[in-house]
Design a protein around this motif. Structure first.
Motif, PDB file in Angstrom:
ATOM      1  N   ALA A  42     -21.416 -26.746  -3.168  1.00 33.79           N
ATOM      2  CA  ALA A  42     -20.021 -26.698  -3.613  1.00 33.79           C
ATOM      3  C   ALA A  42     -19.092 -26.001  -2.627  1.00 33.79           C
ATOM      4  CB  ALA A  42     -19.945 -26.015  -4.975  1.00 33.79           C
ATOM      5  N   ASN A  43     -19.604 -25.022  -1.904  1.00 34.94           N
ATOM      6  CA  ASN A  43     -18.755 -24.243  -1.003  1.00 34.94           C
ATOM      7  C   ASN A  43     -18.949 -24.601   0.465  1.00 34.94           C
ATOM      8  OD1 ASN A  43     -17.391 -22.452  -2.926  1.00 34.94           O
ATOM      9  ND2 ASN A  43     -19.446 -21.667  -3.345  1.00 34.94           N
ATOM     10  N   GLU A  44     -19.577 -25.739   0.705  1.00 30.40           N
ATOM     11  CA  GLU A  44     -19.892 -26.144   2.071  1.00 30.40           C
ATOM     12  C   GLU A  44     -18.674 -26.733   2.780  1.00 30.40           C
ATOM     13  OE1 GLU A  44     -23.847 -28.185   4.101  1.00 30.40           O
ATOM     14  OE2 GLU A  44     -23.538 -28.172   1.937  1.00 30.40           O
ATOM     15  N   GLY A  45     -18.612 -26.563   4.091  1.00 32.63           N
ATOM     16  CA  GLY A  45     -17.519 -27.109   4.877  1.00 32.63           C
ATOM     17  C   GLY A  45     -17.659 -28.604   5.099  1.00 32.63           C
ATOM     18  N   LEU A  46     -16.560 -29.236   5.459  1.00 33.92           N
ATOM     19  CA  LEU A  46     -16.518 -30.691   5.585  1.00 33.92           C
ATOM     20  C   LEU A  46     -17.482 -31.224   6.638  1.00 33.92           C
ATOM     21  CD1 LEU A  46     -15.173 -33.375   4.774  1.00 33.92           C
ATOM     22  CD2 LEU A  46     -13.458 -32.941   6.546  1.00 33.92           C
ATOM     23  N   LEU A  47     -17.511 -30.620   7.826  1.00 31.73           N
ATOM     24  CA  LEU A  47     -18.367 -31.129   8.892  1.00 31.73           C
ATOM     25  C   LEU A  47     -19.839 -31.069   8.510  1.00 31.73           C
ATOM     26  CD1 LEU A  47     -16.607 -29.707  12.090  1.00 31.73           C
ATOM     27  CD2 LEU A  47     -16.472 -32.017  11.138  1.00 31.73           C
ATOM     28  N   SER A  48     -20.222 -30.014   7.831  1.00 30.42           N
ATOM     29  CA  SER A  48     -21.614 -29.878   7.397  1.00 30.42           C
ATOM     30  C   SER A  48     -21.976 -30.948   6.376  1.00 30.42           C
ATOM     31  CB  SER A  48     -21.839 -28.478   6.811  1.00 30.42           C
ATOM     32  OG  SER A  48     -23.163 -28.342   6.345  1.00 30.42           O
ATOM     33  N   LYS A  78     -24.730 -34.145   6.542  1.00 31.87           N
ATOM     34  CA  LYS A  78     -25.791 -34.418   5.563  1.00 31.87           C
ATOM     35  C   LYS A  78     -25.760 -35.872   5.102  1.00 31.87           C
ATOM     36  CE  LYS A  78     -26.519 -29.713   3.928  1.00 31.87           C
ATOM     37  NZ  LYS A  78     -26.531 -28.776   2.774  1.00 31.87           N
ATOM     38  N   PHE A  79     -24.575 -36.440   5.003  1.00 31.64           N
ATOM     39  CA  PHE A  79     -24.481 -37.856   4.631  1.00 31.64           C
ATOM     40  C   PHE A  79     -24.942 -38.750   5.783  1.00 31.64           C
ATOM     41  CE2 PHE A  79     -22.270 -36.402   0.965  1.00 31.64           C
ATOM     42  CZ  PHE A  79     -22.252 -37.445   0.058  1.00 31.64           C
ATOM     43  N   SER A 133     -22.113 -43.291   5.632  1.00 30.99           N
ATOM     44  CA  SER A 133     -20.940 -43.064   6.476  1.00 30.99           C
ATOM     45  C   SER A 133     -19.960 -42.088   5.823  1.00 30.99           C
ATOM     46  CB  SER A 133     -20.239 -44.392   6.739  1.00 30.99           C
ATOM     47  OG  SER A 133     -19.661 -44.879   5.525  1.00 30.99           O
ATOM     48  N   VAL A 134     -18.923 -41.751   6.575  1.00 33.23           N
ATOM     49  CA  VAL A 134     -17.846 -40.911   6.036  1.00 33.23           C
ATOM     50  C   VAL A 134     -17.174 -41.631   4.864  1.00 33.23           C
ATOM     51  CG1 VAL A 134     -15.587 -39.883   6.539  1.00 33.23           C
ATOM     52  CG2 VAL A 134     -17.441 -39.701   8.213  1.00 33.23           C
ATOM     53  N   THR A 135     -16.996 -42.936   4.991  1.00 31.91           N
ATOM     54  CA  THR A 135     -16.419 -43.721   3.893  1.00 31.91           C
ATOM     55  C   THR A 135     -17.297 -43.634   2.652  1.00 31.91           C
ATOM     56  OG1 THR A 135     -15.374 -45.263   5.438  1.00 31.91           O
ATOM     57  CG2 THR A 135     -15.668 -46.020   3.175  1.00 31.91           C
ATOM     58  N   ASP A 136     -18.605 -43.756   2.830  1.00 26.72           N
ATOM     59  CA  ASP A 136     -19.528 -43.603   1.708  1.00 26.72           C
ATOM     60  C   ASP A 136     -19.376 -42.229   1.067  1.00 26.72           C
ATOM     61  OD1 ASP A 136     -20.800 -46.150   2.040  1.00 26.72           O
ATOM     62  OD2 ASP A 136     -22.009 -45.317   3.668  1.00 26.72           O
ATOM     63  N   MET A 137     -19.264 -41.209   1.892  1.00 28.47           N
ATOM     64  CA  MET A 137     -19.154 -39.844   1.383  1.00 28.47           C
ATOM     65  C   MET A 137     -17.936 -39.665   0.490  1.00 28.47           C
ATOM     66  SD  MET A 137     -18.391 -36.292   3.357  1.00 28.47           S
ATOM     67  CE  MET A 137     -16.647 -36.664   3.245  1.00 28.47           C
ATOM     68  N   VAL A 138     -16.776 -40.132   0.968  1.00 18.11           N
ATOM     69  CA  VAL A 138     -15.552 -39.959   0.198  1.00 18.11           C
ATOM     70  C   VAL A 138     -15.607 -40.777  -1.089  1.00 18.11           C
ATOM     71  CG1 VAL A 138     -13.042 -40.215   0.209  1.00 18.11           C
ATOM     72  CG2 VAL A 138     -14.229 -39.470   2.280  1.00 18.11           C
TER      73      VAL A 138
END
Length: 338
Positions: free
Chosen positions: A172-178, A182-183, A189-194
């Protein structure tokens, strides 16, 4: 490395991307999942799962989020192989007590009920991994979300990984790049993540998961809007800064918590994302691509539904090569067959 943080980050991402490509080459040799895998052995499998999920969601709409979260946590550890469902035994350490799972996963009894129905109708045929994947799709539909076809044919693993559950799953408190890393590690992909993060439109979060956010930069991202200030005050009443309250919960989408829609993305636009990991998609200085996607899905619910469906198929296709060779169909999803 310490003197060149951006170089080290680029190298890290290149390694992850190469690993993802390498993994996809390996997974290409796995037996393909098909829509008609149970056509002759258990033709009623989809109907059985659907009926049981209808009962569960009718009794409590929050059950939809519980099953969906179980599926996500399963697929991020060893692939979608039912390993998250295994209880600890003398010979096996499961994933349920890992820090990322211990307080956030429920819904195991729902899986047990569906499995009992399937074993009564088609004993020894339908894997727990497939059961969970189908149930997650039905859970989304039952609270207003999109439909997608679920390829099946997974086997249940005989192993679990406490370590991978602790390390692979976003927090929950993890940064975006991290989180992006993981994805990417999973071939997503980044699209999948969002898009997949949009599942938080029906989720609940514990105070322990959002305390840092509401006593941190919540006010900075949401501004001095009176409505946001009122919402923040409500959150602080649920989650004290210190002391007790870790297990108090609230909806991640405070507008339509029991409806699968794109309201979650509107909360991010307002700077009111409950979890730091969610708000980072819109507010982080590294979120150039993610910010555009958040705006897109907030403006276009059809585009969100389409991408969520596609990304859920992709998530469900993260397979465990070992389980195809050495796996089984568990009689009880909590334990490896004797």
């Amino acid at each position: 490395m310490a003197g060149y943080p951006f170089l080290s980050r680029q190298c890290f991402f290149m390694i992850l991307i190469c690993f993802s490509i390498f993994s996809s080459v390996i997974l290409a040799s796995d037996p393909p999942l098909t829509l008609d895998y149970y056509e002759s052995t258990c033709p009623t499998v989809f109907e059985i799962v659907k009926k049981e999920m209808e009962c569960q969601v009718l009794s409590d709409p929050r059950n939809a989020a519980l099953v969906l979260r179980l599926h996500f946590h399963d697929c991020f550890v060893q692939g979608c192989d039912g390993s998250v469902l295994l209880d600890d035994t003398i010979d096996l350490q499961g994933e349920k007590k890992a820090s990322t799972n211990a307080h956030s996963l429920k819904g195991f009894r729902i899986v047990d009920r569906i499995k009992n129905k399937l074993e009564s109708e088609c004993p020894g045929i339908v894997s727990c991994a497939d059961l969970l994947t189908i149930a997650a799709r039905d859970a989304v539909i039952l609270v207003g979300g999109p439909y997608w076809d679920v390829p099946v044919g997974r086997k249940d693993s005989k192993t679990a990984s406490y370590e991978l559950a602790r390390d692979n799953l976003p927090t929950a408190n993890e940064g975006l790049l991290s989180i992006i890393a993981k994805f990417l590690y999973q071939g997503l992909s980044v699209t999948d993540m969002v898009a997949l993060s949009g599942a938080h439109t029906i989720g609940m979060a514990r105070c322990e998961s959002f305390r840092g956010r509401i006593y941190g930069d919540f006010q900075a991202t949401s501004g001095m809007n009176p409505l946001s200030q009122s919402y923040l005050s409500d959150l602080k009443s649920i989650c004290p800064a210190i002391g007790s309250g870790d297990n108090n919960v609230t909806a991640m989408d405070n507008v339509t918590p029991n409806l699968f829609d794109n309201s979650f993305y509107h909360t991010l636009l307002r700077g009111e994302g409950l979890l730091n990991s969610d708000q980072e998609m819109y507010s982080s200085v590294f979120g150039i691509e993610t910010k555009k996607l958040v705006q897109k899905y907030a403006e276009d619910p059809i585009a969100f539904f389409k991408q969520f469906s596609d990304s859920m198929v992709k998530l469900g296709n993260i397979t465990n090569s070992d389980s195809f060779v050495n796996g089984e169909v568990r009689k009880n999803c909590r334990f490896v067959n004797a």
